[in-house]
Structure formats: structure tokens, C-alpha cells
Design an enzyme around this catalytic site. Sequence first.
Site, short mmCIF file in Angstrom:
data_model
loop_
_atom_site.label_atom_id
_atom_site.label_comp_id
_atom_site.label_asym_id
_atom_site.label_seq_id
_atom_site.Cartn_x
_atom_site.Cartn_y
_atom_site.Cartn_z
N ASP A 1 -4.01 5.82 11.72
CA ASP A 1 -3.10 5.38 10.67
C ASP A 1 -1.85 6.25 10.68
OD1 ASP A 1 -1.78 4.51 8.45
OD2 ASP A 1 -3.40 4.90 7.02
N HIS B 1 0.56 5.12 6.57
CA HIS B 1 0.40 5.71 5.24
C HIS B 1 0.51 7.22 5.32
CE1 HIS B 1 -1.76 1.77 5.14
NE2 HIS B 1 -1.02 1.65 4.04
N SER C 1 0.81 -1.22 0.00
CA SER C 1 0.00 0.00 0.00
C SER C 1 0.84 1.27 0.00
CB SER C 1 -0.95 0.01 1.20
OG SER C 1 -0.25 -0.21 2.41
#
Length: 361
Positions: A338, A341, A117
Site C-alpha cells: 500500500d 494511504h 479513504s
Amino acid sequence: MVLVFFSLFVFFLHPSPTKGEDFSGINNNAGNNRSRSLATNCNWFRGKWVYDPSYPLYDPFKCPFIDAEFDCRKYGRPDSTYLKYRWQPFSCTLPRFNGVYFLRKWRGKKIMFVGDSLSLNQFQSLTCMIQAWVPNSQISYIKRDGLTSVSFLEYDVKILLYRTPYLVDVVNEGFGSVLKLDSIRGGDAWKGMDMLIFNTWHWWTHTGTSQPFDYIEDGGKTWKDMNRMIAYYKGLTTWARWVNRNVDPFKTKVFFQGISPTHYEGKDWNQPTQSCTGQTQPFFGMRYPAGTPMAWVVVKKVLSRIKKPVYLLDVTGLSQYRKDAHPAAYSGLHSGTDCSHWCLPGLPDTWNHILYAALFS
């Protein structure tokens, strides 16, 4: 097994960068002068973050490629200062990114990101950066399981993403799912590209219910688990063999995206009670307190032995400073925090800006 681990542990650590050492970004594959053909005398990876009111490089509300997990503005992030930081190398200035120039120089070419990702993060950043320069250009956007593509039809440029968290294979066998450290069946899909940008690391740390395999296999032997840093080294070595066997450097440029850091633990920047949540400013110290990640050392070891030219996008150090650039709670996909990311627009735009500099300077 203990002796093997100890030997590899010493091998990784000596001689490795010391704690808090700046990242040099030197792409000096041993015995491989061709790997320097993309580099200049400027070290793009040593520098500082400076406030630039002209940033960001594109409007997230006008880019159709940003997934919910990176779309921080859409999902309510109230501050905007994190959008305004530009990376300034100490010894030079990055060339201005020009999406039209990129498309013209790569007309008729295919570019593929291969990885997890974080590759998706960088893929969507690059497509947004280019699309901002040609907002009226006809585009084909195709999303399939494991493979996504954006084609700028007027220029016949295709940018693809091949999702594979480990680069090596995860195969469902009769007794369970197996991470095969010495197998890359998916590599056939990477052939024929004009540029490949590889990445893998974050999934190697997943354990328990968050890991997508039950066993690890290497050299015909199967384990329930093994030291993940050794597994990472073995997997990257298999990838390096694939590059050596399958890449024609006169046809294909190969990059490896450096280790992308996380900011879950504030002790890494001397604020032990904090995480990326609520961070609105980069870390401005000269040296990041957490020092060099061991995974970075493994990457450098593998790349130093590869025979074909591979350019390391050594983004680890400059990314460590950006504790403010994660989605945190402002993600349309992750329900928790998160700190892995990156928001878009944001830090991956700088990764691609350096990619641009390495290609065209």
C-alpha cells in the site's frame, strides 16, 4: 470527442506549473477575497521536513479510532524514524496544535470529512490528535456503512466522515452501475455542517475490475468510458456548483484536501527500481522530480472559478516528499503493498496541523 479532449488538455496545461515547480499553496479564488479570510501571510505549504524527537503527536496504541489499514505499528513496521518528522514552513512556524483549544473554539459544532479513504485517513488522524489532549473525555464513536462519527460529548463537538469516492453519484441502473458526473444526490447529508473538508481523486484512476461502475453519464449521454482527467474535471465542476448553491459562507467553512500522491514508482524520485517498500527517509531534494500532478492542475482550475470561499489544503508537494510514510506491507487490511494511504500517526497529522493553523492563526 478527440477535439474536445485536445481542447481540455491544452486548457489544463496552459499556463500550468512547470515540471518540478514548488507548490505555492496560494488560495486565490478569482474574484473571491473572502476565500483569503482563513489565510495568513505565511505560506504553510512551502517548507521542509525536519527531525523532531518530540514526535509523534499521539500514541497509536492509545487511540481507538485507527483502522487496521493505517495501523503500521500494530502490524509490525519495525522502524520508527518516519514518526519523527515535523513539517517546517520556510517563512514561519506552525502554531502548536492544541486539542482542548480546538474543542473549545468549535463547541457545539459539526465537522464533516467528505470523500474517499484518504478522507478516512485524515478523519482518523484528527480524532486521534484531539483525543490525545482529552484522554478521559466521554466520547461517542459510531461506525455505519458510509457514515462514521466521533463526538466529544463534554464539548458537544461532532466530527463525521461521509464516504463517497467520487463526490458525484454512482447509481445502479437496470443495465449496470453508472458514474453520473452531473449528479450529487448525497449532498443533502452535507448540509447543516459548520465545516466541510472535501476530497476526491484516487478512485478516478481505477479501471477494470477495481472500478465500481460500468458506465459514465453526463448531460443525458452515456459512455462505456472516457478520458478520466476530463471526467474528473466534469465531476469537480458539479461539486463546485453544489457548493455555490448550498453553502452559506457565514455559517460553513469549506476546505478541499489537495491531491494526495502515491509512491508506487520510484522513478518519481529518481530511484526507478524502488517503491515505497523499505523507504525509511523522506525525499530531501528541494524539488520533487516527478513535478506537478495533472489532477492538481484540475483542482486549481475548478477552485479558481468557484464563487464561494473554499480553502485549498495544498498538501500535494509536502506529501510527495514523504515516500517513507506509507503502510507498504504493514497494513492489517491490504494484502499487497500500500503506497497510497498513510500510516497513523504520520503524514495526515501534518495535514490537520495546517488545517488547525488555517482556522486559528
